[in-house]
Design a protein around this motif. Structure first.
Motif, mmCIF file in Angstrom:
data_model
loop_
_atom_site.group_PDB
_atom_site.id
_atom_site.type_symbol
_atom_site.label_atom_id
_atom_site.label_comp_id
_atom_site.label_asym_id
_atom_site.label_seq_id
_atom_site.Cartn_x
_atom_site.Cartn_y
_atom_site.Cartn_z
ATOM 1 N N SER A 31 0.819 -1.221 0.000
ATOM 2 C CA SER A 31 0.000 0.000 0.000
ATOM 3 C C SER A 31 0.853 1.272 0.000
ATOM 4 C CB SER A 31 -0.917 -0.004 1.238
ATOM 5 O OG SER A 31 -1.375 1.306 1.509
ATOM 6 N N GLU A 33 -0.182 4.241 0.457
ATOM 7 C CA GLU A 33 -0.623 5.097 1.562
ATOM 8 C C GLU A 33 0.026 4.652 2.889
ATOM 9 O OE1 GLU A 33 -2.173 7.829 1.498
ATOM 10 O OE2 GLU A 33 -2.201 7.964 3.684
ATOM 11 N N PHE A 34 -0.069 3.365 3.192
ATOM 12 C CA PHE A 34 0.532 2.860 4.439
ATOM 13 C C PHE A 34 2.048 3.085 4.433
ATOM 14 C CE2 PHE A 34 -3.024 -0.544 5.052
ATOM 15 C CZ PHE A 34 -3.871 0.441 5.547
ATOM 16 N N ASN A 35 2.660 2.853 3.268
ATOM 17 C CA ASN A 35 4.118 2.964 3.222
ATOM 18 C C ASN A 35 4.586 4.416 3.273
ATOM 19 O OD1 ASN A 35 4.545 0.247 3.339
ATOM 20 N ND2 ASN A 35 4.483 -0.023 1.102
ATOM 21 N N ARG A 36 3.726 5.324 2.782
ATOM 22 C CA ARG A 36 4.038 6.743 2.942
ATOM 23 C C ARG A 36 4.045 7.090 4.432
ATOM 24 N NH1 ARG A 36 0.346 8.446 -0.665
ATOM 25 N NH2 ARG A 36 1.685 8.102 -2.451
ATOM 26 N N ARG A 37 3.173 6.423 5.176
ATOM 27 C CA ARG A 37 3.127 6.655 6.625
ATOM 28 C C ARG A 37 4.164 5.823 7.393
ATOM 29 N NH1 ARG A 37 -3.196 6.915 8.377
ATOM 30 N NH2 ARG A 37 -3.970 7.936 6.506
ATOM 31 N N GLY A 38 4.966 5.036 6.643
ATOM 32 C CA GLY A 38 6.098 4.363 7.284
ATOM 33 C C GLY A 38 5.897 2.903 7.638
ATOM 34 N N LEU A 39 4.890 2.238 7.045
ATOM 35 C CA LEU A 39 4.676 0.816 7.375
ATOM 36 C C LEU A 39 5.905 -0.035 7.028
ATOM 37 C CD1 LEU A 39 2.855 -1.578 8.278
ATOM 38 C CD2 LEU A 39 2.148 -1.775 5.882
ATOM 39 N N ARG A 42 9.026 0.771 9.110
ATOM 40 C CA ARG A 42 8.949 0.271 10.490
ATOM 41 C C ARG A 42 9.170 -1.232 10.559
ATOM 42 N NH1 ARG A 42 4.067 3.560 12.017
ATOM 43 N NH2 ARG A 42 5.085 5.565 12.005
ATOM 44 N N ARG A 215 12.094 3.502 2.386
ATOM 45 C CA ARG A 215 10.782 4.135 2.561
ATOM 46 C C ARG A 215 10.274 4.673 1.213
ATOM 47 N NH1 ARG A 215 9.205 6.971 7.551
ATOM 48 N NH2 ARG A 215 7.191 7.874 7.133
ATOM 49 N N ILE A 219 6.926 3.043 -1.408
ATOM 50 C CA ILE A 219 5.706 3.765 -1.798
ATOM 51 C C ILE A 219 5.280 3.382 -3.221
ATOM 52 C CG2 ILE A 219 4.755 6.075 -2.246
ATOM 53 C CD1 ILE A 219 6.666 7.050 0.052
#
Ligand SMILES: [Fe+2]
Length: 347
Positions: A31, A33-39, A42, A215, A219
């Protein structure tokens, strides 16, 4: 399609706690979106931290010198690993034995694998010189960060066997997002221009530059035109690697009887091959759920099971492929010796 997504969603989420790495096949892992938020970042950070914690507990298995070398470079390389007479005895026995072989064709290169299984060990008892060697055992465990028996093969790389695009393994890449071990004990000399193993020293460390790159890649990886990147083995250009602050790649042009054990979360590749060549090595691979807090308790390491895993895996994939339930890139090519020509026509 919507119903499938609904049913699959819990599985995709559960896979976050495993070594699952494909951005393309798992819409949660992939995703944007999730990876933009750092999934992804992390997951990678946690997996690296846990591997270094497990390694601390395994440090007693290797020498202080090897530990310092690995921690700095991401690999340990040792020439003249076995005494010369032992090496020759082992090499001659391995080269003379005809064993059930599998081959995979990628670009202009064939990779052949022969399982070091009970039948092989009985026919080539000299293989024990490696399998029982304490440094071999210790390095596979420390670098892999688990007290587990790796999968062990006799591997042959036959390069330039046909006119085709180059082998995709020649691009610098990481195998996955978490630390993992591969070992190469070379039974043939490897020249600089004969497809040597190439490794970027220090790139096994998740430095801030490396983390930022991962990161960024995560994305867009699911939609990447590069199939291997989209499936989690991210490719990097030499310029990107330099920008991350890593040293220049090192090519392991080495004589036979050299051992190289590396963490393939670091950037690596198969070097350029200028002409047809045949490289033979004893090769291992060790991977496990990177989020396990313990180092041992591995059913696959139990004697009697450990040596049979490879033929079982091959058979399982044959079984599924015959029923249209998966691909089997490893073709059965009958009994071959490591240095034999390709086991099937390659066009
Ligand atoms: Fe690789």
């Amino acid at each position: 399609m919507k119903a499938t997504r609904y049913l699959m969603a819990p599985i995709w989420v559960a896979q976050l706690a495993t070594g699952a790495k494909s951005f393309r096949d798992n819409p949660v892992i992939g995703s944007a979106e999730f990876n933009r938020r750092g999934l992804h970042a992390r997951r990678a950070k946690l997996a690296h931290d846990m591997a270094w914690r497990r390694r601390k507990r395994l440090a007693r298995l290797i020498s202080a010198e090897d530990r310092v070398a690995f921690d700095s470079d991401g690999f340990v390389a040792r020439e003249e690993f076995l005494p010369p007479d032992d090496f020759k005895r082992l090499r001659d026995a391995v080269f003379a034995h005809r064993a059930p072989a599998r081959e995979m064709l990628q670009g202009d290169t064939i990779t052949r694998r022969i399982a070091v299984d009970p039948e092989f060990i009985a026919a080539v008892p000299a293989i024990r010189l490696v399998l029982d060697n304490p440094d071999w055992r210790g390095l596979n465990r420390y670098v892999g960060s688990f007290d587990q028996e790796p999968l062990t093969y006799v591997q042959t790389i036959l390069s330039h066997i046909r006119d085709a695009r180059p082998d995709p393994q020649t691009d610098l890449h990481i195998d996955t997002f978490h630390p993992t071990v591969k070992a190469f004990y070379f039974l043939t000399d490897v020249a600089e221009d004969e497809g040597p193993f190439v490794y970027v020293p220090g790139s096994h460390r998740l430095t801030p530059g490396r983390l930022a790159w991962e990161r960024e890649q995560s994305i867009s990886a699911a939609a990447s035109a590069d199939r291997l990147s989209s499936r989690g083995s991210l490719r990097a250009t030499p310029a990107e690697i330099e920008a991350m602050g890593f040293r220049s790649p090192r090519a392991f042009a080495v004589p036979a009887n050299t051992l190289v054990v590396a963490d393939t979360v670091g950037f690596h590749a198969r070097g350029f091959s200028a002409r047809p060549s045949v490289r033979v090595e004893i090769w291992t691979y060790g991977r496990r759920n990177p989020f396990l807090p313990w180092t041992g308790l591995d059913l696959g390491s139990v004697p009697g099971i450990a040596e049979r895993r490879i033929p079982w895996m091959w058979e399982a994939r044959d079984f599924l492929a015959k029923r249209g339930l998966g691909a089997q890139p490893w073709q059965d090519v009958g009994r071959l010796r490591p240095q034999d020509p390709p086991g099937r026509p390659v066009g």
